[in-house]
Motif scaffolding. Structure first.
Motif: not given
Length: 184
Positions: A79-101
């Protein structure tokens, strides 16, 4: 975002390093259901999905037989591998919360093609290098290139604009070199 985040798994007492390259991501995206179905299949314990993820990273004989006994233990790494292939880092999730639009939704296929365009086009990497890079490496290299271009040519909202006429800009640059304009 983690650079070159390789995931090592043990299969039949042998270490196998999974590198989430753009090439592997494109291949996995092409399977029916793309990354969404692949994630479901891994969570459901699909041997086929596990083999599809691991097969490019090892030449072990009888791979499905070797994976079968360790399938449940391999799930988090896959699952970590698939997320990395998709360009998703679970450690960055809190920073990736949408702000604005909210961001525009893009199919994974288009996202991966966009990463290739950035790597081969904007960054000028040869196709082999672009396809061997991870999505995280491409994104960070692109951000670095943009920072470099802004430093050289200016730009961005946080940089003051120079409203002087072009002739005055040239004069100020060349006087720092001790250049003197000769009368014609």
């Amino acid at each position: 975002m983690r650079l070159a985040d390789e995931i090592t798994v043990i299969i039949a007492k042998e270490a196998v390093t999974l590198r989430p390259s753009l090439r592997c991501a494109i291949r996995l995206e092409r399977r029916p259901g793309s990354f969404q179905q692949l994630t479901r299949d891994i969570m459901d314990g699909s041997l086929t999905a596990a083999v599809e993820v691991i097969q490019d990273h090892t030449d072990l004989d009888f791979l499905p037989n070797r994976i079968l006994d360790d399938l449940d233990r391999l799930k988090p790494a896959l699952l970590r591998y698939v997320m990395a292939c998709a360009g998703v880092d679970p450690h960055d999730a809190p920073k990736a919360l949408p702000v604005g639009k909210p961001a525009k939704s893009v199919p994974f296929r288009d996202h991966l093609i966009g990463l290739y365009r950035i790597a081969a086009g904007w960054l000028g990497w040869p196709p082999e290098v672009a396809l061997d890079a991870t999505p995280a490496e491409i994104v960070l290299a692109y951000e670095g290139r943009l920072d470099m271009l802004k430093a050289i040519y200016g730009g961005g909202r946080d940089q003051p604009t120079d409203e002087r006429p072009l002739e005055e800009k040239f004069r100020s640059v060349f006087t720092t070199f001790g250049t003197v304009k000769e009368a014609a």
